[in-house]
Design an enzyme around this catalytic site. Structure first.
Site, PDB file in Angstrom:
ATOM      1  N   HIS A   1       3.730   5.131   3.901  1.00  0.00           N
ATOM      2  CA  HIS A   1       4.113   4.506   5.332  1.00  0.00           C
ATOM      3  C   HIS A   1       3.407   2.935   5.382  1.00  0.00           C
ATOM      4  CE1 HIS A   1       6.182   7.778   7.123  1.00  0.00           C
ATOM      5  NE2 HIS A   1       5.069   8.531   7.373  1.00  0.00           N
TER       6      HIS A   1
ATOM      7  N   SER B   1      10.009   9.699  18.980  1.00  0.00           N
ATOM      8  CA  SER B   1       9.862  10.848  17.872  1.00  0.00           C
ATOM      9  C   SER B   1       8.142  10.724  17.528  1.00  0.00           C
ATOM     10  CB  SER B   1      10.633  10.399  16.916  1.00  0.00           C
ATOM     11  OG  SER B   1      10.230  11.392  15.514  1.00  0.00           O
TER      12      SER B   1
ATOM     13  N   LYS C   1       8.231   8.363  11.145  1.00  0.00           N
ATOM     14  CA  LYS C   1       9.355   8.989  11.875  1.00  0.00           C
ATOM     15  C   LYS C   1      10.888   8.147  11.897  1.00  0.00           C
ATOM     16  CE  LYS C   1       8.071  12.017  13.267  1.00  0.00           C
ATOM     17  NZ  LYS C   1       7.502  12.915  12.108  1.00  0.00           N
TER      18      LYS C   1
HETATM   19  P1  A3P Z   1      13.379  13.048  15.812  1.00  0.00           P
HETATM   20  O1  A3P Z   1      12.007  13.572  16.119  1.00  0.00           O
HETATM   21  O2  A3P Z   1      13.935  12.154  16.482  1.00  0.00           O
HETATM   22  O3  A3P Z   1      13.946  14.467  15.849  1.00  0.00           O
HETATM   23  P2  A3P Z   1      10.243  11.122   9.304  1.00  0.00           P
HETATM   24  O4  A3P Z   1      10.764  12.183   8.574  1.00  0.00           O
HETATM   25  O5  A3P Z   1      10.218  10.017   8.951  1.00  0.00           O
HETATM   26  O6  A3P Z   1       9.006  11.724   9.896  1.00  0.00           O
HETATM   27  O7  A3P Z   1      11.205  11.156  10.663  1.00  0.00           O
HETATM   28  C1  A3P Z   1      11.243  12.445  11.351  1.00  0.00           C
HETATM   29  C2  A3P Z   1      12.673  12.277  12.190  1.00  0.00           C
HETATM   30  O8  A3P Z   1      13.724  12.239  11.508  1.00  0.00           O
HETATM   31  C3  A3P Z   1      12.812  13.217  13.327  1.00  0.00           C
HETATM   32  O9  A3P Z   1      13.470  12.473  14.430  1.00  0.00           O
HETATM   33  C4  A3P Z   1      13.808  14.254  12.734  1.00  0.00           C
HETATM   34  O10 A3P Z   1      14.212  15.337  13.429  1.00  0.00           O
HETATM   35  C5  A3P Z   1      14.479  13.383  11.894  1.00  0.00           C
HETATM   36  N1  A3P Z   1      15.305  14.170  10.963  1.00  0.00           N
HETATM   37  C6  A3P Z   1      14.834  14.626   9.772  1.00  0.00           C
HETATM   38  N2  A3P Z   1      16.032  15.152   9.109  1.00  0.00           N
HETATM   39  C7  A3P Z   1      16.944  14.798   9.681  1.00  0.00           C
HETATM   40  C8  A3P Z   1      18.444  15.153   9.227  1.00  0.00           C
HETATM   41  N3  A3P Z   1      18.609  15.786   8.431  1.00  0.00           N
HETATM   42  N4  A3P Z   1      19.220  14.565  10.103  1.00  0.00           N
HETATM   43  C9  A3P Z   1      18.962  13.791  11.140  1.00  0.00           C
HETATM   44  N5  A3P Z   1      17.665  13.431  11.483  1.00  0.00           N
HETATM   45  C10 A3P Z   1      16.753  13.876  10.794  1.00  0.00           C
END
Ligand code: A3P
Length: 296
Positions: free
Chosen positions: A110, A140, A48
């Protein structure tokens, strides 16, 4: 898939001192024996932290011009395979890595630093590590657990938060993960340690930093195109980045690309939870120069 066909949610157990599920230990020996190539790029994160965001940026930087059809036809988890992942009757992350036709290969993991397959160090691969502040990561991760059948049931927010603090979540303690990688950065010069909060603050600047680490020099026009393409709203509506093609994720429960903010924790933590969290955080994060921002 109708719900009856989905397997029960996996259980957490201790694996060499780190909480894991079968999805990330069943293929352990194969993952550990992966053969890295010198030009592989490992995108390493605690879950996340913005893995998908940085994966999309790197994919566009490397292949946006040479094979644009890639971005419009192949989901991000196939373009940037998740090495550690192994689920019943699906190709393993390790197999997907072995089959990647691209050069360089972009590989997601991860794993905490002590579990990284040795070949990545032997080949002196470039590694991009992305970190995100603990409070927003916890929020998240909670929502991700609600919507993803391959995560343990997160339960109520208040109990999930206690598990997060104890490191009783998949891939273990956030504190150990970000610190372990931060320490590695002091000795492995090909490690670029970046922050979700910085990406939110100034995506263009962070793309420039990534490019200087990777030795890339896109035109100003190309850099702007990428910056636009990876904006939150664009990635959220893009079927090739929003995980809408993955059956184990129920986007009606919560989106994968959910909120994309720094400070969403304020909508979840009570004052008492925040105080308890901060007190514990100080203890766990003393003796490190690693600093996070929980608001910008
Ligand atoms: P939130 O749940 O706080 O919205 P991962 O890819 O490591 O699983 O992380 C997911 C998190 O990154 C989520 O956070 C997601 O919304 C955020 N995320 C993904 N793409 C994004 C973007 N282009 N800009 C901002 N946040 C982004």
């Amino acid at each position: 898939l109708p719900w009856m066909e989905l397997p029960p949610r996996p259980k957490l157990f201790d694996f060499h001192g780190v909480s894991m599920t079968k999805c990330f230990t069943d293929n352990w020996d194969n993952v550990q024996n992966v053969k890295a190539r010198p030009d592989d790029i490992l995108i390493a994160t605690y879950p996340k932290a913005g893995t998908t965001w940085v994966s999309q940026i790197l994919d566009l930087l490397y292949f946006g011009q040479t094979s644009p059809e890639r971005q419009s036809s192949i989901p991000i988890h196939m373009r940037v395979p998740f090495l550690d992942l192994c689920r019943p009757s699906q190709p393993t992350g390790k197999d997907l890595v072995d089959q990647l036709p691209t050069s360089p290969r972009l590989i997601k993991s991860h794993l905490p630093v002590q579990f990284v397959p040795k070949s990545f160090w032997e080949q002196n691969c470039r590694i991009v590590y992305v970190a995100r502040n603990a409070k927003d990561t916890a929020v998240s991760y909670f929502h991700f657990g609600r919507m993803n059948m391959f995560q343990p049931e997160p339960g109520e927010w208040s109990s999930f938060l206690q598990h997060f603090i104890q490191g009783e979540v998949v891939f273990g303690s956030w504190y150990d993960h970000v610190r372990g990688w931060w320490e590695k950065k002091q000795t492995h010069s090909k490690l670029h340690y970046m922050f979700y909060e910085d990406l939110i603050e100034d995506t263009g600047r962070e793309i420039d930093r990534l490019c200087s680490f990777l030795g890339l020099s896109p035109s100003a026009e190309e850099r702007e195109r990428i910056r636009g393409a990876v904006q939150f709203d664009n990635m959220k509506k893009n079927k090739m980045t929003n995980y809408s093609t993955v059956p184990s994720m129920d986007l009606k429960v919560s989106s994968f690309i959910r909120k994309g903010k720094v400070g969403d924790w304020k909508n979840h933590f009570t004052v008492a939870q925040s105080e308890q969290f901060d007190e514990d955080y100080k203890k766990k994060m003393k003796n490190t120069t690693l600093q996070f921002r929980t608001e910008i």
